[in-house]
Design a protein around this motif. Structure first.
Motif, PDB file in Angstrom:
ATOM      1  N   LYS A  43     -15.969  -4.852   7.459  1.00 57.73           N
ATOM      2  CA  LYS A  43     -14.768  -5.052   8.265  1.00 57.73           C
ATOM      3  C   LYS A  43     -13.617  -5.621   7.448  1.00 57.73           C
ATOM      4  CE  LYS A  43     -17.158  -5.247  12.663  1.00 57.73           C
ATOM      5  NZ  LYS A  43     -17.634  -6.052  13.808  1.00 57.73           N
ATOM      6  N   GLN A  44     -13.928  -6.439   6.445  1.00 53.21           N
ATOM      7  CA  GLN A  44     -12.869  -6.912   5.551  1.00 53.21           C
ATOM      8  C   GLN A  44     -12.245  -5.746   4.797  1.00 53.21           C
ATOM      9  OE1 GLN A  44     -15.085  -9.745   3.285  1.00 53.21           O
ATOM     10  NE2 GLN A  44     -14.642 -11.465   4.639  1.00 53.21           N
ATOM     11  N   LEU A  45     -13.060  -4.833   4.313  1.00 56.03           N
ATOM     12  CA  LEU A  45     -12.520  -3.664   3.618  1.00 56.03           C
ATOM     13  C   LEU A  45     -11.668  -2.821   4.559  1.00 56.03           C
ATOM     14  CD1 LEU A  45     -15.623  -2.578   1.491  1.00 56.03           C
ATOM     15  CD2 LEU A  45     -13.517  -3.631   0.654  1.00 56.03           C
ATOM     16  N   SER A  46     -12.094  -2.711   5.806  1.00 54.77           N
ATOM     17  CA  SER A  46     -11.352  -1.904   6.773  1.00 54.77           C
ATOM     18  C   SER A  46      -9.998  -2.515   7.094  1.00 54.77           C
ATOM     19  CB  SER A  46     -12.156  -1.736   8.061  1.00 54.77           C
ATOM     20  OG  SER A  46     -13.331  -0.990   7.828  1.00 54.77           O
ATOM     21  N   TYR A  47      -9.960  -3.824   7.292  1.00 55.96           N
ATOM     22  CA  TYR A  47      -8.731  -4.441   7.785  1.00 55.96           C
ATOM     23  C   TYR A  47      -7.857  -5.047   6.696  1.00 55.96           C
ATOM     24  CZ  TYR A  47     -10.379  -3.672  12.507  1.00 55.96           C
ATOM     25  OH  TYR A  47     -10.787  -3.069  13.676  1.00 55.96           O
ATOM     26  N   LEU A  48      -8.420  -5.306   5.513  1.00 60.58           N
ATOM     27  CA  LEU A  48      -7.612  -5.871   4.433  1.00 60.58           C
ATOM     28  C   LEU A  48      -7.356  -4.877   3.309  1.00 60.58           C
ATOM     29  CD1 LEU A  48      -9.151  -9.457   4.087  1.00 60.58           C
ATOM     30  CD2 LEU A  48      -7.057  -8.789   5.267  1.00 60.58           C
ATOM     31  N   ALA A  49      -8.177  -3.837   3.202  1.00 66.10           N
ATOM     32  CA  ALA A  49      -8.013  -2.857   2.132  1.00 66.10           C
ATOM     33  C   ALA A  49      -7.751  -1.458   2.668  1.00 66.10           C
ATOM     34  CB  ALA A  49      -9.253  -2.842   1.229  1.00 66.10           C
ATOM     35  N   ASP A  50      -7.436  -1.345   3.980  1.00 70.79           N
ATOM     36  CA  ASP A  50      -7.083  -0.065   4.590  1.00 70.79           C
ATOM     37  C   ASP A  50      -8.195   0.964   4.440  1.00 70.79           C
ATOM     38  OD1 ASP A  50      -5.394   1.642   6.002  1.00 70.79           O
ATOM     39  OD2 ASP A  50      -4.553   2.515   4.169  1.00 70.79           O
ATOM     40  N   ALA A  51      -9.447   0.521   4.461  1.00 70.70           N
ATOM     41  CA  ALA A  51     -10.566   1.442   4.320  1.00 70.70           C
ATOM     42  C   ALA A  51     -10.899   2.085   5.662  1.00 70.70           C
ATOM     43  CB  ALA A  51     -11.790   0.706   3.784  1.00 70.70           C
ATOM     44  N   ASP A  52     -11.443   3.293   5.588  1.00 73.53           N
ATOM     45  CA  ASP A  52     -12.027   3.941   6.757  1.00 73.53           C
ATOM     46  C   ASP A  52     -13.543   3.811   6.659  1.00 73.53           C
ATOM     47  OD1 ASP A  52      -9.782   4.781   8.118  1.00 73.53           O
ATOM     48  OD2 ASP A  52      -9.644   6.686   7.046  1.00 73.53           O
ATOM     49  N   ALA A  53     -14.206   3.646   7.798  1.00 74.27           N
ATOM     50  CA  ALA A  53     -15.653   3.457   7.795  1.00 74.27           C
ATOM     51  C   ALA A  53     -16.310   4.387   8.807  1.00 74.27           C
ATOM     52  CB  ALA A  53     -16.005   2.011   8.121  1.00 74.27           C
ATOM     53  N   ALA A  54     -17.282   5.153   8.337  1.00 73.53           N
ATOM     54  CA  ALA A  54     -18.151   5.925   9.221  1.00 73.53           C
ATOM     55  C   ALA A  54     -19.530   5.270   9.168  1.00 73.53           C
ATOM     56  CB  ALA A  54     -18.228   7.382   8.771  1.00 73.53           C
TER      57      ALA A  54
ATOM     58  N   VAL B  86       4.300  -3.598  -5.973  1.00 76.89           N
ATOM     59  CA  VAL B  86       3.891  -2.273  -5.529  1.00 76.89           C
ATOM     60  C   VAL B  86       2.695  -1.832  -6.360  1.00 76.89           C
ATOM     61  CG1 VAL B  86       4.569   0.139  -5.259  1.00 76.89           C
ATOM     62  CG2 VAL B  86       6.249  -1.673  -4.886  1.00 76.89           C
ATOM     63  N   SER B  87       1.655  -1.342  -5.694  1.00 79.30           N
ATOM     64  CA  SER B  87       0.506  -0.798  -6.405  1.00 79.30           C
ATOM     65  C   SER B  87       0.145   0.544  -5.802  1.00 79.30           C
ATOM     66  CB  SER B  87      -0.698  -1.753  -6.330  1.00 79.30           C
ATOM     67  OG  SER B  87      -1.064  -1.976  -4.987  1.00 79.30           O
ATOM     68  N   LEU B  88      -0.476   1.383  -6.606  1.00 79.30           N
ATOM     69  CA  LEU B  88      -0.854   2.719  -6.170  1.00 79.30           C
ATOM     70  C   LEU B  88      -2.281   2.715  -5.639  1.00 79.30           C
ATOM     71  CD1 LEU B  88       0.623   4.804  -9.090  1.00 79.30           C
ATOM     72  CD2 LEU B  88       1.314   4.985  -6.709  1.00 79.30           C
ATOM     73  N   HIS B  89      -2.470   3.290  -4.475  1.00 78.01           N
ATOM     74  CA  HIS B  89      -3.800   3.511  -3.931  1.00 78.01           C
ATOM     75  C   HIS B  89      -4.009   5.008  -3.829  1.00 78.01           C
ATOM     76  CE1 HIS B  89      -3.515  -0.551  -1.583  1.00 78.01           C
ATOM     77  NE2 HIS B  89      -3.632  -0.706  -2.880  1.00 78.01           N
ATOM     78  N   ARG B  90      -5.217   5.466  -4.151  1.00 77.88           N
ATOM     79  CA  ARG B  90      -5.474   6.887  -3.973  1.00 77.88           C
ATOM     80  C   ARG B  90      -5.448   7.215  -2.485  1.00 77.88           C
ATOM     81  NH1 ARG B  90     -10.155   7.697  -1.604  1.00 77.88           N
ATOM     82  NH2 ARG B  90     -11.864   6.231  -1.869  1.00 77.88           N
ATOM     83  N   ALA B  91      -5.062   8.435  -2.182  1.00 78.99           N
ATOM     84  CA  ALA B  91      -5.047   8.870  -0.793  1.00 78.99           C
ATOM     85  C   ALA B  91      -6.477   8.935  -0.261  1.00 78.99           C
ATOM     86  CB  ALA B  91      -4.380  10.244  -0.676  1.00 78.99           C
ATOM     87  N   HIS B  92      -6.625   8.676   1.040  1.00 77.45           N
ATOM     88  CA  HIS B  92      -7.941   8.834   1.666  1.00 77.45           C
ATOM     89  C   HIS B  92      -8.389  10.284   1.517  1.00 77.45           C
ATOM     90  CE1 HIS B  92      -8.328   4.949   3.730  1.00 77.45           C
ATOM     91  NE2 HIS B  92      -7.038   5.016   3.966  1.00 77.45           N
ATOM     92  N   HIS B  93      -9.559  10.514   1.006  1.00 76.32           N
ATOM     93  CA  HIS B  93     -10.048  11.882   0.893  1.00 76.32           C
ATOM     94  C   HIS B  93     -11.552  11.995   1.085  1.00 76.32           C
ATOM     95  CE1 HIS B  93     -11.941  11.251  -3.019  1.00 76.32           C
ATOM     96  NE2 HIS B  93     -10.864  10.630  -3.412  1.00 76.32           N
ATOM     97  N   VAL B  94     -12.285  10.887   1.074  1.00 71.62           N
ATOM     98  CA  VAL B  94     -13.752  10.947   1.156  1.00 71.62           C
ATOM     99  C   VAL B  94     -14.186  11.647   2.433  1.00 71.62           C
ATOM    100  CG1 VAL B  94     -15.839   9.567   1.445  1.00 71.62           C
ATOM    101  CG2 VAL B  94     -14.182   8.962  -0.326  1.00 71.62           C
ATOM    102  N   PHE B  95     -13.617  11.264   3.566  1.00 71.58           N
ATOM    103  CA  PHE B  95     -14.041  11.844   4.837  1.00 71.58           C
ATOM    104  C   PHE B  95     -13.650  13.316   4.920  1.00 71.58           C
ATOM    105  CE2 PHE B  95     -14.084   7.584   7.352  1.00 71.58           C
ATOM    106  CZ  PHE B  95     -15.113   7.151   6.542  1.00 71.58           C
ATOM    107  N   GLU B  96     -12.461  13.652   4.443  1.00 71.44           N
ATOM    108  CA  GLU B  96     -12.040  15.055   4.447  1.00 71.44           C
ATOM    109  C   GLU B  96     -13.001  15.911   3.621  1.00 71.44           C
ATOM    110  OE1 GLU B  96     -10.130  12.514   4.107  1.00 71.44           O
ATOM    111  OE2 GLU B  96      -8.314  12.721   5.332  1.00 71.44           O
ATOM    112  N   ASP B  97     -13.423  15.360   2.473  1.00 68.07           N
ATOM    113  CA  ASP B  97     -14.361  16.089   1.622  1.00 68.07           C
ATOM    114  C   ASP B  97     -15.696  16.312   2.334  1.00 68.07           C
ATOM    115  OD1 ASP B  97     -12.431  16.093  -0.300  1.00 68.07           O
ATOM    116  OD2 ASP B  97     -13.356  14.558  -1.562  1.00 68.07           O
ATOM    117  N   LEU B  98     -16.189  15.285   3.034  1.00 68.76           N
ATOM    118  CA  LEU B  98     -17.460  15.418   3.749  1.00 68.76           C
ATOM    119  C   LEU B  98     -17.360  16.470   4.847  1.00 68.76           C
ATOM    120  CD1 LEU B  98     -18.488  11.662   4.107  1.00 68.76           C
ATOM    121  CD2 LEU B  98     -19.523  13.365   2.579  1.00 68.76           C
TER     122      LEU B  98
END
Length: 466
Positions: free
Chosen positions: A410-421, A152-164
């Motif tokens: 796309k690797q970050l999006s599909y393997l690291a749960d990243a969001d991309a704009a 188990v590892s901790l990832h920060r919650a998505h917040h970059v897009f909300e901030d923008l």
């Protein structure tokens, strides 16, 4: 191996103990598992003001839960059923404390009841809690391999897009020419952005088709202007013309092919070209990375030259300024972090850094060549003995070519749960390129980036949107 102690084998006075150091990760994981949001567990200042402790406090039951590990693993071990517990907490556990928890068999009652005295002390020998635990001990002998738990590892919650999106709150909506929005995905984005007060969309396309799609998917077009066209080629011409004349401050791709719209954008006579090379920037929200990450160019320039990369770099730096990063760190990527004549991208990376030294690229700290690992990991850079103000802290990744950039994003999006704009810069107006695979939040974030960029241009400075 794990071996239990059956009720028949347990004796009064039998003991087991364990020692565990409380890390901040333990506190956060316990909070995630239980939903306990008490700020004394996450903020040192509030821990001091609310609980009179200078360090963050662990949840009291974090220490109590260590008893479950002792009872389930050691004494009695596998097959134990917890019946009850009664504790008194003598003092709080601070992050960094090491707890030694000890259980001692207090009594036995047939057919399988066992009671334990329980006590925990910290590294200073101070009592943390004490009490009693009661279990049903196993009656059948068990010897088995230890269970391998999931990591188990901790990832920060998505917040970059909300901030923008939040930063656009006090800003006036900008007018956006939406080119040929003739399917659900391409129409939903601008309609939602309109409802959120980000943009005033101008829908450019066959009006009957647009209204049909809106009716089919329940999209409200009230208050939204539609410019009727016959086909996608005319939609591209009209949308670009509106941006060129100033009627629209941004351009958004609809359901037509990207090449068809960008052909009009790149036209020397009637397009939106400037003295800069047009390029694309992915704005990434990667939960395993502590800051917003820009990747360029992953959608427009296939095999950019050194001269192209100069513009691509400057475009992304200017965008970073508009997004609130006053001095971005740019890592110029290659396969290795040393200049190697047989790998052209390493030579170009070194040249770009020297161009920055000479003022040909401004507004950022550049370093390269850097491999991806040492660009985003300070530990990787340390191991490889790379001394750099960029390594491990990159805000912008300038990739060797489109293939590398597209695969990386796309690797970050599909393997690291990243969001991309995504947004195209270097033209007269910002251009929002959406994909069918984009989430609703990513489409809104792309609009927000265009809004911030457009307002920065209105103000005539890089920090106008801050």
């Amino acid at each position: 191996m794990m071996e239990n102690r059956t009720w028949d084998e347990i004796r009064i006075g039998d003991q087991a103990s364990l020692t565990r150091t409380c890390r901040m990760e333990d506190v956060e994981l316990f909070g995630v598992a239980t939903g306990d949001l008490n700020p004394t567990h996450y903020n040192a200042e509030q821990a001091e003001s609310l609980a009179h402790h200078r360090k963050i406090l662990a949840h009291s039951l974090w220490g109590g839960s260590l008893l479950s590990a002792l009872l389930g693993n050691e004494l009695p071990g596998p097959g134990t059923v917890y019946k009850g517990q009664d504790f008194e907490f003598d003092q709080p556990v601070e992050v960094g404390d090491s707890l030694t928890v000890t259980i001692t068999v207090k009594s036995k009652e047939a057919p399988a009841d066992v009671a334990f005295d329980c006590a925990a002390v910290n590294q200073r020998g101070e009592k943390v809690f004490h009490g009693e635990a009661r279990v049903l001990a196993p009656t059948t002998k068990v010897v088995q391999p230890k269970t391998v738990l999931q990591e188990v590892s901790l990832h920060r919650a998505h917040h970059v897009f909300e901030d923008l999106i939040e930063r656009c709150g006090p800003l006036e909506p900008i007018s956006v020419a939406v080119c040929h929005p003739c399917d659900q995905v391409s129409l939903e984005g601008p309609v939602e952005a309109f409802k959120r007060g980000l943009i005033n969309p101008i829908l450019v396309g066959p009006e009957a088709k647009i209204r049909s799609v809106a009716a089919e998917f329940g999209l409200d077009l009230d208050g939204i202007r539609i410019v009727d066209t016959l086909h996608s080629h005319e939609s591209a011409e009209r949308s670009v013309a509106m941006c060129r004349s100033g009627e629209a401050e941004a351009l958004m791709k609809g359901s037509l092919h990207t090449d068809e719209m960008m052909h009009e954008v790149a036209s020397r006579e009637r397009g939106l070209r400037t003295s800069r090379r047009i390029s694309h920037v992915f704005i990434m929200d990667v939960p395993t990375y502590p800051r917003m990450l820009l990747i360029t160019d992953a959608a427009i320039n296939i095999y950019p030259t050194l001269e192209d990369k100069q513009d691509i770099a400057q475009n992304s730096i200017d965008l970073a300024h508009c997004l609130g990063v006053p001095q971005p760190r740019m890592a110029i990527l290659s396969a290795v972090e040393t200049v190697y004549p047989k790998i052209n991208s390493t030579i170009e990376a070194a040249a770009l850094c020297k161009m920055a030294d000479r003022g040909q690229i401004t507004g950022a700290i550049l370093d390269g060549p850097l491999a991806f690992d040492n660009a985003i990991s300070a530990e990787a850079a340390r191991i490889k003995k790379i001394s750099s103000p960029v390594a491990g802290f990159a805000d912008i990744l300038l990739v060797p070519d489109l293939e590398a950039g597209n695969m990386l994003a796309k690797q970050l999006s599909y393997l690291a749960d990243a969001d991309a704009a995504g947004i195209v810069v270097g033209a007269r107006v910002p251009i929002v390129l959406t994909s069918r695979a984009d989430s609703a939040k990513a489409r809104l974030a792309s609009c927000a980036v265009a809004v911030l960029f457009a307002h920065a241009r209105r103000g005539g400075g890089k920090n106008a949107a801050e």
